[in-house]
Design an enzyme around this catalytic site. Structure first.
Site, mmCIF file in Angstrom:
data_model
loop_
_atom_site.group_PDB
_atom_site.id
_atom_site.type_symbol
_atom_site.label_atom_id
_atom_site.label_comp_id
_atom_site.label_asym_id
_atom_site.label_seq_id
_atom_site.Cartn_x
_atom_site.Cartn_y
_atom_site.Cartn_z
ATOM 1 C CG ASP A 187 1.287 -5.551 48.275
ATOM 2 O OD1 ASP A 187 0.668 -6.025 47.232
ATOM 3 O OD2 ASP A 187 0.839 -5.790 49.230
ATOM 4 C CE1 TYR A 219 -2.242 -8.890 60.115
ATOM 5 C CE2 TYR A 219 -4.234 -10.257 59.768
ATOM 6 C CZ TYR A 219 -3.763 -9.358 59.720
ATOM 7 O OH TYR A 219 -3.183 -9.373 57.838
ATOM 8 N NE ARG A 224 4.246 -11.691 60.034
ATOM 9 C CZ ARG A 224 4.097 -10.415 59.348
ATOM 10 N NH1 ARG A 224 4.169 -9.924 57.790
ATOM 11 N NH2 ARG A 224 3.392 -8.999 59.970
ATOM 12 C CG ASP A 266 -5.191 -7.282 50.537
ATOM 13 O OD1 ASP A 266 -4.628 -8.164 50.776
ATOM 14 O OD2 ASP A 266 -3.873 -6.525 51.266
ATOM 15 C CG ASP A 313 -1.406 -3.769 51.310
ATOM 16 O OD1 ASP A 313 -2.080 -4.537 49.881
ATOM 17 O OD2 ASP A 313 -0.312 -4.667 51.723
#
Length: 292
Positions: free
Chosen positions: A165, A134, A132, A170, A202
């Protein structure tokens, strides 16, 4: 197979209480968290299961970057693997926290802690067997706070009742320097954004590394607006919109769509640290998460 290692400086804190996992003895360390404005969480403690007593931690890359096999492991001074999520202490005292870089600024590979693998190395996220990325570069250093966990069984009444989550918290680090995958920085939190991603909460803690030239100028959300004008809006908009090119809806934000202040960010860190402590003590089911 490519192999590399480099040293990363860390620190630890004081005040101990015993804690054990199966086959893995470690120490729970705790310290009360004070807020500015005269409020104090006298009964709410930051817990840190700290297996690191030496000041140096190394990282070891296995496999080639941008492949499915690529992993960044963390090693102690004896060369034994440790978990960056569980074994690196969260707090350093005086409002300073450890932050682990997963994604360097101005890059697009979606790197993350592998929470379901032994020793929780950093790897590139995948979807349907493909790596993956961005759709465009992230403009800040991005990673996590160790020894935190967003409990998926907890509905946050302050953020639309959204559930956690199932990941560490983060961090968006707004300093000027581009950091490296696996680098551990000493940061101070400045603000918090309550992102809601497909119904899951999140958190994004906005922070700055203590070695950044502007660190002494910013201590709360208003300082970010003053010395990094437009940054909080840019962070919110980036995380709101990054899935749109893939045909998904925009993410939402709670708390009035605004960044909360430092006090609130510290509250979130404390709450998610408490959730992590329950997780590693197995008072909450771990499911597929690795606890070592």
């Amino acid at each position: 197979m490519a192999t590399a290692s480099r040293a990363i400086a860390l620190a630890s804190n004081t005040m101990t209480a015993s804690c054990f996992l199966p086959k893995t003895p470690f120490v729970l360390k705790q310290g009360a968290l004070s807020f500015s404005g005269g409020r104090r969480l006298s009964k709410r403690l930051l817990f840190t299961c700290n297996a690191i007593y030496k000041p140096q931690v190394q990282i070891k890359e296995e496999g080639q970057p941008e492949t499915l096999d690529y992993r960044v492991f963390f090693l102690n001074d004896s060369g034994k693997k440790i978990s960056p999520w569980h074994d690196i202490p969260l707090q350093l005292g005086n409002g300073v926290f450890n932050f682990i870089v997963e994604i360097p600024k101005e890059s697009s590979a979606k790197m993350e802690i592998a929470t379901d693998e032994p020793y929780t190395p950093i790897k590139q996220d995948t979807k349907k067997g493909k790596l993956r990325y961005y759709p465009y570069n992230i403009n800040w250093n991005y990673g996590l706070l160790p020894q935190t966990w967003e409990d998926p069984s907890f509905a946050n009444s302050e953020v639309e009742g959204a559930f956690g989550d199932n990941d560490p918290v983060d961090v968006v680090e707004i300093g000027d320097k581009r950091r490296n995958i696996g680098e551990v920085l000493k940061v101070k939190p400045l603000a918090a954004l309550a992102m809601i991603d497909e119904g899951e909460l999140d958190w994004k803690i906005v922070a700055i590394s203590l070695d950044d030239p502007k660190s002494s100028l910013v201590n709360d959300v208003d300082d970010v607006d003053k010395h990094f004008p437009g940054t909080l809006t840019a962070i919110r908009d980036w995380f709101r919109d990054y899935k749109i090119p893939d045909g998904k809806p925009a993410n939402k934000f709670g708390l009035g769509n605004k960044a909360a202040n430092k006090d609130y960010a510290l509250k979130i860190i404390t709450e998610t640290n408490e959730s992590w402590a329950k997780l590693v003590k197995r008072t909450i089911p771990a499911g597929e998460l690795s606890l070592f």
